[in-house]
Design an enzyme around this catalytic site. Structure first.
Site, PDB file in Angstrom:
ATOM      1  N   ARG A 133       0.822  -1.217   0.000  1.00  0.00           N
ATOM      2  CA  ARG A 133       0.000   0.000   0.000  1.00  0.00           C
ATOM      3  C   ARG A 133       0.857   1.269   0.000  1.00  0.00           C
ATOM      4  O   ARG A 133       1.942   1.301   0.565  1.00  0.00           O
ATOM      5  CB  ARG A 133      -0.962  -0.024   1.201  1.00  0.00           C
ATOM      6  CG  ARG A 133      -1.953  -1.167   1.070  1.00  0.00           C
ATOM      7  CD  ARG A 133      -2.911  -1.233   2.220  1.00  0.00           C
ATOM      8  NE  ARG A 133      -3.831  -0.103   2.252  1.00  0.00           N
ATOM      9  CZ  ARG A 133      -4.729   0.094   3.196  1.00  0.00           C
ATOM     10  NH1 ARG A 133      -4.824  -0.758   4.210  1.00  0.00           N
ATOM     11  NH2 ARG A 133      -5.535   1.126   3.146  1.00  0.00           N
TER      12      ARG A 133
ATOM     13  N   SER B 128      -8.707  11.950   3.303  1.00  0.00           N
ATOM     14  CA  SER B 128      -8.227  10.746   3.986  1.00  0.00           C
ATOM     15  C   SER B 128      -7.970  11.043   5.454  1.00  0.00           C
ATOM     16  O   SER B 128      -7.132  11.884   5.804  1.00  0.00           O
ATOM     17  CB  SER B 128      -6.934  10.257   3.320  1.00  0.00           C
ATOM     18  OG  SER B 128      -6.228   9.412   4.206  1.00  0.00           O
TER      19      SER B 128
ATOM     20  N   GLN C  58      -6.560   9.071   7.464  1.00  0.00           N
ATOM     21  CA  GLN C  58      -5.233   8.580   7.848  1.00  0.00           C
ATOM     22  C   GLN C  58      -4.173   9.646   7.571  1.00  0.00           C
ATOM     23  O   GLN C  58      -3.281   9.865   8.401  1.00  0.00           O
ATOM     24  CB  GLN C  58      -4.932   7.280   7.107  1.00  0.00           C
ATOM     25  CG  GLN C  58      -5.860   6.147   7.539  1.00  0.00           C
ATOM     26  CD  GLN C  58      -5.593   4.840   6.821  1.00  0.00           C
ATOM     27  OE1 GLN C  58      -4.822   4.788   5.872  1.00  0.00           O
ATOM     28  NE2 GLN C  58      -6.244   3.780   7.269  1.00  0.00           N
TER      29      GLN C  58
ATOM     30  N   ASP D 195     -15.357   2.633   3.546  1.00  0.00           N
ATOM     31  CA  ASP D 195     -15.138   1.203   3.821  1.00  0.00           C
ATOM     32  C   ASP D 195     -16.368   0.354   3.511  1.00  0.00           C
ATOM     33  O   ASP D 195     -16.306  -0.873   3.614  1.00  0.00           O
ATOM     34  CB  ASP D 195     -14.755   1.012   5.303  1.00  0.00           C
ATOM     35  CG  ASP D 195     -13.367   1.561   5.585  1.00  0.00           C
ATOM     36  OD1 ASP D 195     -12.588   1.730   4.622  1.00  0.00           O
ATOM     37  OD2 ASP D 195     -13.060   1.826   6.759  1.00  0.00           O
TER      38      ASP D 195
ATOM     39  N   LYS E 211      -6.968   0.251  -1.102  1.00  0.00           N
ATOM     40  CA  LYS E 211      -7.274  -0.312   0.231  1.00  0.00           C
ATOM     41  C   LYS E 211      -6.545  -1.644   0.387  1.00  0.00           C
ATOM     42  O   LYS E 211      -5.569  -1.886  -0.289  1.00  0.00           O
ATOM     43  CB  LYS E 211      -8.791  -0.453   0.393  1.00  0.00           C
ATOM     44  CG  LYS E 211      -9.520   0.904   0.397  1.00  0.00           C
ATOM     45  CD  LYS E 211      -9.138   1.739   1.606  1.00  0.00           C
ATOM     46  CE  LYS E 211      -9.792   3.108   1.591  1.00  0.00           C
ATOM     47  NZ  LYS E 211      -9.277   3.983   2.650  1.00  0.00           N
TER      48      LYS E 211
ATOM     49  N   ARG F 239     -10.338  -2.895  -4.298  1.00  0.00           N
ATOM     50  CA  ARG F 239     -11.708  -3.335  -3.981  1.00  0.00           C
ATOM     51  C   ARG F 239     -12.662  -3.223  -5.175  1.00  0.00           C
ATOM     52  O   ARG F 239     -13.633  -3.973  -5.256  1.00  0.00           O
ATOM     53  CB  ARG F 239     -12.262  -2.556  -2.779  1.00  0.00           C
ATOM     54  CG  ARG F 239     -11.637  -3.009  -1.488  1.00  0.00           C
ATOM     55  CD  ARG F 239     -12.165  -2.298  -0.258  1.00  0.00           C
ATOM     56  NE  ARG F 239     -11.640  -2.944   0.937  1.00  0.00           N
ATOM     57  CZ  ARG F 239     -11.661  -2.417   2.160  1.00  0.00           C
ATOM     58  NH1 ARG F 239     -12.167  -1.215   2.358  1.00  0.00           N
ATOM     59  NH2 ARG F 239     -11.164  -3.083   3.184  1.00  0.00           N
TER      60      ARG F 239
ATOM     61  N   ARG G 114     -13.043  -7.014   4.359  1.00  0.00           N
ATOM     62  CA  ARG G 114     -14.369  -6.549   3.942  1.00  0.00           C
ATOM     63  C   ARG G 114     -14.838  -7.257   2.660  1.00  0.00           C
ATOM     64  O   ARG G 114     -16.037  -7.429   2.440  1.00  0.00           O
ATOM     65  CB  ARG G 114     -14.384  -5.026   3.787  1.00  0.00           C
ATOM     66  CG  ARG G 114     -14.023  -4.328   5.107  1.00  0.00           C
ATOM     67  CD  ARG G 114     -14.474  -2.907   5.212  1.00  0.00           C
ATOM     68  NE  ARG G 114     -13.731  -2.240   6.285  1.00  0.00           N
ATOM     69  CZ  ARG G 114     -14.043  -2.311   7.573  1.00  0.00           C
ATOM     70  NH1 ARG G 114     -15.083  -2.996   7.972  1.00  0.00           N
ATOM     71  NH2 ARG G 114     -13.300  -1.669   8.468  1.00  0.00           N
TER      72      ARG G 114
HETATM   73  C1  S3P Z   1      -9.479   5.028   8.603  1.00  0.00           C
HETATM   74  C2  S3P Z   1      -9.602   5.828   7.507  1.00  0.00           C
HETATM   75  C3  S3P Z   1     -10.006   5.353   6.172  1.00  0.00           C
HETATM   76  C4  S3P Z   1     -10.555   3.944   6.213  1.00  0.00           C
HETATM   77  C5  S3P Z   1      -9.785   3.045   7.120  1.00  0.00           C
HETATM   78  C6  S3P Z   1      -9.776   3.582   8.542  1.00  0.00           C
HETATM   79  C7  S3P Z   1      -9.077   5.627   9.887  1.00  0.00           C
HETATM   80  O1  S3P Z   1      -8.882   5.394   5.322  1.00  0.00           O
HETATM   81  O2  S3P Z   1     -10.581   3.383   4.913  1.00  0.00           O
HETATM   82  O3  S3P Z   1     -10.356   1.738   7.132  1.00  0.00           O
HETATM   83  O4  S3P Z   1      -9.279   5.000  10.933  1.00  0.00           O
HETATM   84  O5  S3P Z   1      -8.566   6.739   9.868  1.00  0.00           O
HETATM   85  P1  S3P Z   1      -8.494   6.756   4.538  1.00  0.00           P
HETATM   86  O6  S3P Z   1      -8.553   7.806   5.533  1.00  0.00           O
HETATM   87  O7  S3P Z   1      -7.123   6.578   4.009  1.00  0.00           O
HETATM   88  O8  S3P Z   1      -9.523   6.865   3.460  1.00  0.00           O
END
Ligand code: S3P
Length: 448
Positions: free
Chosen positions: A127, A172, A174, A325, A352, A356, A405
């Site tokens: 990733r 995002s 994250q 998700d 992901k 997906r 998932r």
């Molecule tokens: C998440 C953010 C999402 C999600 C992941 C959990 C998190 O990813 O897909 O399963 O806990 O911050 P992205 O923020 O990269 O879209």
């Protein structure tokens, strides 16, 4: 736990019924562990998700010198080490399958005078990490990879990173969270903007721990979250809401099978997480939300779902971050609806745990469902007659491609399948919903 089982099969169900207790939210569980680790004092976390992803984060924090006591199934106590108390680990930090774990921890380590090397499983090691490491480098944090932007990556943090104003090209949580965590010890204002607001658990939980996070949506629609480095997190107990992304499988299972009615108490209904429920209601899904209340800065509610004949819809592009998700399980609902369901602005799904879009399209086609696929969109042509329920022939086998998932989505499709659907690579379900099979079967599924 599914652990050593490789394959599971699923076949026709007579309905999904009862009152179902869903486990704690994965995103909030990761954050609760991380934030309490750098807080001053001891935090008690109730309802932490007991999944392999969350335990990857918990074990990494222990390697970073944090004392975490897992008292019983439900309660964890974290003795925070303070804003500069993490230590360089003696071992490589293996975050398994967890993108949230590795990306947020890179930000956290980036704001401490320590060095840590991160690795992960086969899926996580493919990733993209530059979306995190590029902005962290701009903050003066040293990043070493093999020149390819993927794990393993070594992060050498600093006790006072440079503050950063970052315009993220994608919505995002994250990316946003990793930069904000690196900004906690920066000298000045760190700010992240994103084209559409992504889940805001970091902003909410940092506020819960006493850090002021300024949030606003600009006139151009961009969402901005900012914080000034130097604030201290103060330990404060947390109760984790139950995971809407796990509830999603029971919601769709109940909608697509006849004679179903299921209730799920205390589910998180953060607006950035409920895009699936909005979409399913637009499709004609009978979903009731009652008893809305607040727990630890997050909204929760009781959800009741009953069998519904669904119709296809266009899912608006701007809704994608609030159900990012849930597209795999939405495609199952769409496959059993009458008419077509168009999903746009979903290019992120290709990055992901697996691609997906490609993997769902492949499996749906095996089930006899027509799917059109493009770089960042997908259209599923449903099987049902108007106001009817669909069934499929089944009798095929599909791999999860290391994606929990995907595995749970095809096992849910099995509930309307005359012949069983076999899914390979199911141990990955333990990353987010270890009790999936037990829970589904208790309420009327036939998965074994
Ligand atoms: C998440 C953010 C999402 C999600 C992941 C959990 C998190 O990813 O897909 O399963 O806990 O911050 P992205 O923020 O990269 O879209």
């Amino acid at each position: 736990m599914i652990k050593n089982i490789n394959s599971l099969s699923s076949k026709t169900s007579d309905g999904i019924n009862g009152t179902c207790i869903i486990a704690g939210d994965k995103s909030i569980s990761h954050r609760a562990l991380m934030f309490s680790s750098i807080a001053e004092g001891t935090t008690q976390i109730t309802g932490l998700l007991q999944s392999t992803d969350v335990y990857s984060t918990l074990n990494a924090l222990r390697e970073l010198g944090v004392n975490i006591l897992t008292q019983d199934q439900n309660v964890v106590r974290v003795n925070g080490v303070g804003m500069h108390g993490l230590q360089s680990p003696k071992k490589i930090l293996d975050l398994g399958n967890s993108g949230t774990g590795v990306r947020l921890l890179m930000g956290l380590v980036g704001s401490q005078q320590i060095t840590a090397t991160f690795t992960g499983d086969e899926s996580l090691s493919k990733r993209p990490m530059r979306r995190i490491t590029n902005p962290l480098s701009e903050m003066g944090i040293q990043i070493k990879d093999n020149g390819n932007g993927i794990l393993p990556i070594t992060v050498s943090g600093r006790s006072n990173p440079l503050p950063l104003t970052y315009n993220s090209p994608v919505a995002s949580a994250q990316i946003k969270s990793s930069i904000l965590l690196a900004g906690l010890n920066a000298r000045g204002l760190t700010s992240v903007s994103e084209p559409t607001k992504s889940r805001d658990h970091t902003e909410r939980l940092l506020s819960h721990f006493g850090v002021f996070v300024d949030t606003k949506t600009n006139v151009d629609g961009f969402y901005v979250a900012s914080l000034t480095g130097g604030a201290k997190l103060k330990a404060r107990d947390i109760t984790i809401p139950r995971d809407p992304s796990s509830a999603a499988f029971l919601i769709v299972a109940a909608l697509i099978t006849k004679n179903s009615c299921i209730s799920m108490p205390n589910i998180g209904i953060n607006p950035q997480r409920v895009g699936l429920i909005t979409t399913l209601r637009e499709m004609g899904g009978n979903i009731e939300i009652t008893n809305v209340r607040e727990v630890g800065g997050e909204e929760v509610a009781d959800i009741k779902v009953s069998s519904s004949s669904l119709k296809g819809v266009v899912v608006p592009a701007e809704r994608a971050p609030s159900m990012i998700d849930e597209y795999p399980i939405l495609t199952i609902a769409a496959a059993t609806a009458s008419g077509s369901t168009l999903m746009e602005n979903i290019g992120e799904l290709r990055h992901k745990e697996t691609d997906r879009i490609a993997v769902m399209a492949k499996g749906l086609r095996l089930a006899g469902i027509n799917v059109d696929e493009a770089a960042s969109s997908m259209c599923v042509h449903g099987l049902a007659e108007k106001k009817g329920f669909a069934t499929i022939k089944g009798g095929f086998r599909i791999s999860s491609e290391h994606d929990h998932r995907i595995a749970m989505s095809f096992l849910t499709l099995g509930l309307i399948s005359e012949n069983m659907i076999v899914v390979d690579g199911v141990s990955t379900i333990d990353t987010s919903f270890p009790s999936f099979v037990k829970t589904m079967n208790r309420h009327g599924a036939r998965i074994d």
